[in-house]
Each structure stands twice: as C-alpha cells, then as structure tokens.
Motif scaffolding. Sequence first.
Motif, PDB file in Angstrom:
ATOM      1  N   GLY A 183      29.594   8.692  40.454  1.00 46.39           N
ATOM      2  CA  GLY A 183      29.822   9.311  39.156  1.00 46.39           C
ATOM      3  C   GLY A 183      29.679   8.314  38.020  1.00 46.39           C
ATOM      4  O   GLY A 183      29.192   8.653  36.943  1.00 46.39           O
ATOM      5  N   GLU A 184      30.092   7.069  38.271  1.00 40.19           N
ATOM      6  CA  GLU A 184      29.968   6.024  37.256  1.00 40.19           C
ATOM      7  C   GLU A 184      28.500   5.773  36.919  1.00 40.19           C
ATOM      8  O   GLU A 184      28.126   5.645  35.750  1.00 40.19           O
ATOM      9  N   CYS A 185      27.656   5.707  37.949  1.00 40.24           N
ATOM     10  CA  CYS A 185      26.228   5.497  37.735  1.00 40.24           C
ATOM     11  C   CYS A 185      25.621   6.689  36.994  1.00 40.24           C
ATOM     12  O   CYS A 185      24.817   6.519  36.063  1.00 40.24           O
ATOM     13  N   MET A 186      26.001   7.914  37.391  1.00 36.92           N
ATOM     14  CA  MET A 186      25.478   9.101  36.727  1.00 36.92           C
ATOM     15  C   MET A 186      25.849   9.105  35.252  1.00 36.92           C
ATOM     16  O   MET A 186      25.031   9.420  34.388  1.00 36.92           O
ATOM     17  N   ALA A 187      27.091   8.744  34.952  1.00 43.99           N
ATOM     18  CA  ALA A 187      27.543   8.741  33.565  1.00 43.99           C
ATOM     19  C   ALA A 187      26.788   7.714  32.739  1.00 43.99           C
ATOM     20  O   ALA A 187      26.451   7.952  31.567  1.00 43.99           O
ATOM     21  N   ALA A 188      26.505   6.555  33.347  1.00 41.84           N
ATOM     22  CA  ALA A 188      25.785   5.505  32.626  1.00 41.84           C
ATOM     23  C   ALA A 188      24.325   5.873  32.394  1.00 41.84           C
ATOM     24  O   ALA A 188      23.766   5.601  31.324  1.00 41.84           O
ATOM     25  N   CYS A 189      23.711   6.510  33.386  1.00 37.76           N
ATOM     26  CA  CYS A 189      22.276   6.799  33.301  1.00 37.76           C
ATOM     27  C   CYS A 189      21.970   8.080  32.532  1.00 37.76           C
ATOM     28  O   CYS A 189      20.908   8.207  31.913  1.00 37.76           O
ATOM     29  N   GLY A 190      22.871   9.044  32.588  1.00 35.67           N
ATOM     30  CA  GLY A 190      22.602  10.311  31.927  1.00 35.67           C
ATOM     31  C   GLY A 190      21.676  11.190  32.747  1.00 35.67           C
ATOM     32  O   GLY A 190      21.548  11.041  33.955  1.00 35.67           O
ATOM     33  N   LYS A 191      21.027  12.114  32.081  1.00 34.35           N
ATOM     34  CA  LYS A 191      20.226  13.128  32.757  1.00 34.35           C
ATOM     35  C   LYS A 191      18.960  12.538  33.383  1.00 34.35           C
ATOM     36  O   LYS A 191      18.460  11.496  32.961  1.00 34.35           O
ATOM     37  N   TRP A 192      18.453  13.238  34.391  1.00 34.88           N
ATOM     38  CA  TRP A 192      17.167  12.889  34.982  1.00 34.88           C
ATOM     39  C   TRP A 192      16.055  13.242  34.000  1.00 34.88           C
ATOM     40  O   TRP A 192      16.195  14.161  33.182  1.00 34.88           O
ATOM     41  N   ASP A 193      14.968  12.502  34.071  1.00 33.19           N
ATOM     42  CA  ASP A 193      13.868  12.654  33.115  1.00 33.19           C
ATOM     43  C   ASP A 193      13.015  13.865  33.484  1.00 33.19           C
ATOM     44  O   ASP A 193      12.239  13.830  34.442  1.00 33.19           O
ATOM     45  N   GLU A 194      13.128  14.927  32.705  1.00 28.90           N
ATOM     46  CA  GLU A 194      12.433  16.172  33.013  1.00 28.90           C
ATOM     47  C   GLU A 194      10.953  16.141  32.659  1.00 28.90           C
ATOM     48  O   GLU A 194      10.233  17.103  32.969  1.00 28.90           O
ATOM     49  N   SER A 195      10.471  15.063  32.043  1.00 27.85           N
ATOM     50  CA  SER A 195       9.042  14.974  31.755  1.00 27.85           C
ATOM     51  C   SER A 195       8.229  14.738  33.026  1.00 27.85           C
ATOM     52  O   SER A 195       7.012  14.921  33.029  1.00 27.85           O
ATOM     53  N   PHE A 196       8.906  14.329  34.103  1.00 33.21           N
ATOM     54  CA  PHE A 196       8.252  14.227  35.408  1.00 33.21           C
ATOM     55  C   PHE A 196       8.553  15.519  36.159  1.00 33.21           C
ATOM     56  O   PHE A 196       9.638  15.690  36.721  1.00 33.21           O
ATOM     57  N   PHE A 197       7.586  16.433  36.189  1.00 29.72           N
ATOM     58  CA  PHE A 197       7.799  17.736  36.805  1.00 29.72           C
ATOM     59  C   PHE A 197       8.115  17.592  38.290  1.00 29.72           C
ATOM     60  O   PHE A 197       8.998  18.236  38.829  1.00 29.72           O
ATOM     61  N   LEU A 198       7.367  16.715  38.945  1.00 32.07           N
ATOM     62  CA  LEU A 198       7.549  16.447  40.367  1.00 32.07           C
ATOM     63  C   LEU A 198       6.930  15.091  40.663  1.00 32.07           C
ATOM     64  O   LEU A 198       5.826  14.806  40.203  1.00 32.07           O
ATOM     65  N   TYR A 199       7.638  14.265  41.397  1.00 30.22           N
ATOM     66  CA  TYR A 199       7.246  12.906  41.755  1.00 30.22           C
ATOM     67  C   TYR A 199       7.506  11.933  40.596  1.00 30.22           C
ATOM     68  O   TYR A 199       7.286  12.250  39.439  1.00 30.22           O
ATOM     69  N   SER A 200       7.988  10.768  40.970  1.00 33.14           N
ATOM     70  CA  SER A 200       8.349   9.648  40.084  1.00 33.14           C
ATOM     71  C   SER A 200       9.672   9.856  39.369  1.00 33.14           C
ATOM     72  O   SER A 200      10.173   8.917  38.748  1.00 33.14           O
ATOM     73  N   GLU A 201      10.267  11.053  39.446  1.00 32.54           N
ATOM     74  CA  GLU A 201      11.558  11.229  38.795  1.00 32.54           C
ATOM     75  C   GLU A 201      12.630  10.381  39.466  1.00 32.54           C
ATOM     76  O   GLU A 201      13.468   9.785  38.783  1.00 32.54           O
ATOM     77  N   GLU A 202      12.586  10.252  40.807  1.00 30.96           N
ATOM     78  CA  GLU A 202      13.578   9.405  41.471  1.00 30.96           C
ATOM     79  C   GLU A 202      13.294   7.939  41.211  1.00 30.96           C
ATOM     80  O   GLU A 202      14.219   7.130  41.102  1.00 30.96           O
ATOM     81  N   THR A 203      12.003   7.576  41.108  1.00 34.23           N
ATOM     82  CA  THR A 203      11.644   6.196  40.779  1.00 34.23           C
ATOM     83  C   THR A 203      12.201   5.819  39.416  1.00 34.23           C
ATOM     84  O   THR A 203      12.841   4.776  39.253  1.00 34.23           O
ATOM     85  N   GLU A 204      11.952   6.682  38.441  1.00 38.48           N
ATOM     86  CA  GLU A 204      12.428   6.422  37.074  1.00 38.48           C
ATOM     87  C   GLU A 204      13.941   6.292  37.050  1.00 38.48           C
ATOM     88  O   GLU A 204      14.489   5.389  36.399  1.00 38.48           O
ATOM     89  N   PHE A 205      14.639   7.188  37.775  1.00 35.91           N
ATOM     90  CA  PHE A 205      16.101   7.153  37.756  1.00 35.91           C
ATOM     91  C   PHE A 205      16.620   5.873  38.400  1.00 35.91           C
ATOM     92  O   PHE A 205      17.538   5.226  37.868  1.00 35.91           O
ATOM     93  N   CYS A 206      16.066   5.488  39.538  1.00 32.56           N
ATOM     94  CA  CYS A 206      16.517   4.258  40.213  1.00 32.56           C
ATOM     95  C   CYS A 206      16.263   3.022  39.366  1.00 32.56           C
ATOM     96  O   CYS A 206      17.118   2.117  39.300  1.00 32.56           O
ATOM     97  N   LEU A 207      15.102   2.963  38.721  1.00 30.56           N
ATOM     98  CA  LEU A 207      14.799   1.805  37.887  1.00 30.56           C
ATOM     99  C   LEU A 207      15.707   1.764  36.657  1.00 30.56           C
ATOM    100  O   LEU A 207      16.160   0.692  36.237  1.00 30.56           O
ATOM    101  N   ARG A 208      15.981   2.938  36.096  1.00 28.99           N
ATOM    102  CA  ARG A 208      16.902   3.010  34.952  1.00 28.99           C
ATOM    103  C   ARG A 208      18.296   2.562  35.373  1.00 28.99           C
ATOM    104  O   ARG A 208      18.978   1.820  34.644  1.00 28.99           O
ATOM    105  N   ALA A 209      18.723   3.009  36.564  1.00 30.58           N
ATOM    106  CA  ALA A 209      20.026   2.593  37.068  1.00 30.58           C
ATOM    107  C   ALA A 209      20.066   1.082  37.290  1.00 30.58           C
ATOM    108  O   ALA A 209      21.041   0.407  36.924  1.00 30.58           O
ATOM    109  N   ARG A 210      19.012   0.558  37.891  1.00 28.70           N
ATOM    110  CA  ARG A 210      18.950  -0.894  38.124  1.00 28.70           C
ATOM    111  C   ARG A 210      19.034  -1.661  36.807  1.00 28.70           C
ATOM    112  O   ARG A 210      19.738  -2.676  36.702  1.00 28.70           O
ATOM    113  N   ASP A 211      18.312  -1.189  35.789  1.00 28.84           N
ATOM    114  CA  ASP A 211      18.338  -1.855  34.484  1.00 28.84           C
ATOM    115  C   ASP A 211      19.746  -1.891  33.898  1.00 28.84           C
ATOM    116  O   ASP A 211      20.086  -2.782  33.112  1.00 28.84           O
TER     117      ASP A 211
END
Length: 299
Positions: A183-211
């Motif tokens: 929950g802490e990570c979700m709160a820090a990262c916010g919403k998933w990026d909906e501009s990626f309809f399918l594929y790369s959305e998990e990549t973007e989220f993981c990289l954002r979390a890592r940052d």
Amino acid sequence: MSTVAVIVVTWNSAAVLPGFLAALPDGMAGLDWRLVVADNDSADDTVEVLSTLAPEATVVQTGRNAGYAAGINAALDAAGEYGVALICNPDVRMRQGCAKRLVDSLGGGVGIAVPLLYEEGSDTPHRSLRRESTVLRALGEAVIGNTRAGRFPALSELVTDPAAYQHPTRADWATGALMAISGECMAACGKWDESFFLYSEETEFCLRARDLGYATQLEPSAEAVHLGGDSQVSPRLWTLLTLNRVRLYGRRHGRVSTAAFRMAVLLRETSRAVLGRPASRAAAAALVRPGALHETPGP
C-alpha cells in the motif's frame, strides 16, 4: 493483518476465470482478502461466471474496452482500504500459499513482489525478470538474440541466469501476470499509466516505483502457473508490445537516444521478419510508419 485487495482485469475471460477462482482460496491461504474485478465490456459470459462462482466479489463494469492499466485503476478505486494490492491476470493459477509469501516479502525497500511463474505443463520457471531498456541491450538482442545476450547484463533486458530464480532477486521490472504491491508503494506511485492500453504498463509502474525507492523483487518460494497470452503469435499484439517499448523508452530518454533505440528495435524485428515471422514483419512495418509512436493505442 491488513486486507489484501485481489485486483483482476477481465475482457472476454469466461474460459479462464473458473480455474483462477478455483485456485484462489489455496493461493490466498493465511490472508484476509477480498476480490475486486474490473470488466472491460466483455462480450462473453465473464460477468455471469463471476456472479455464479464469486458472488462475494466486487465487480466494476467499465463499459468499454478501457485497457489493462485503466482496468487496474478502476478496480483499485473500488477496493476501499487495503494494505497490499495483488494484481492478477485471470489466466494465473496461484499455488498453495503463493500470495502470503509475496506479501511477507514486501518491506525493507521492496515495494513489488513477484512469484516464480511456470507455463502450463512445464517444470521450468519462466524467465520473468527484466533489466531496464538501453540502446546497447536492444542492439545485443537484435544481433545475437535475447536468450544468448541474456548471459551478459549489458546486452539484454532478459535475466537468464538460473541462479537469479533460486533466491530473492531484485530486478528493474518483471512480468506483470502476478504482482503484490505494498500500500505504501501504491500511495507513492499513484495510478497506473492508462496511456499504455496493453503492454509496458507494468514496466512503467516498476520503473516509477524504483525511481521512488521501491524495488521489484522475485520471491521464489511463491509459485504460480501462467497460461500465457498470444502476443508471441498475434501480429497485432506483438506490434502493440513493440511500439509501447519504444514509447516508454521515449518517455524516459531524449530524442537522439530514443531514435537510436527505435532503430535497434527495428533491426531486431526486421531480422526476424526475414526469417519468416509474421508478427515481426507487422512490428517492423509499424516502426517505420510516420507518426506510429504518437498514435493512441487501443483495441
């Protein structure tokens, strides 16, 4: 123990949902959990299957094929308070205690935990860990293939070392079929990026979390079977996957570096198209089409 929100996005998923739901009690053993499903306007019996087999589930009907990230966001908005979000594909089958092992591995800098994934009928773990994209890695995969290049961290995104899948291993990102997110990570990262309809959305989220200081880590004691998708054989889906890789790279790098990355990916897809792979032929054609990277991806 805080509640785990089990988040599932469905789209014409009636055929795979019964198996997912049947495995859920064992997979979630030892946890307080609730199921929240976002349905992206399925044309089959998905919603009926849910109402019959999981009447206690919260079902959000988005009213359109909104994409995977949008479905995740819709389900999370309906989930109420939770300590951990467990993002699941409906074609995943968790093994006994899988989710608790993932949840227990969160913390200490780990914001996202992923399990060992197996393909149906296979005893060999899927190589699900990835490194961040670079021009050199894209070239390495184009020239010698991602499996061979994977032996050299500088030359491939794919983590192929068997030892990496035998102990807790951190990676830049991982296959998103099943992810426990604090929950802490979700709160820090916010919403998933909906501009990626399918594929790369998990990549973007993981990289954002890592940052933001939240690592993605494999927990090998947690296991699940992933029935898999058809991106490897569908020209349309493979093209979307390929274009989204370049789109994401462009979000994080300058114009010159992005142009070089795009050419390296084009080299890979062209070389495979020459070998007779229709999906790569379609992806290569899209990569050279003017404006392709600026088009809105969709169904």
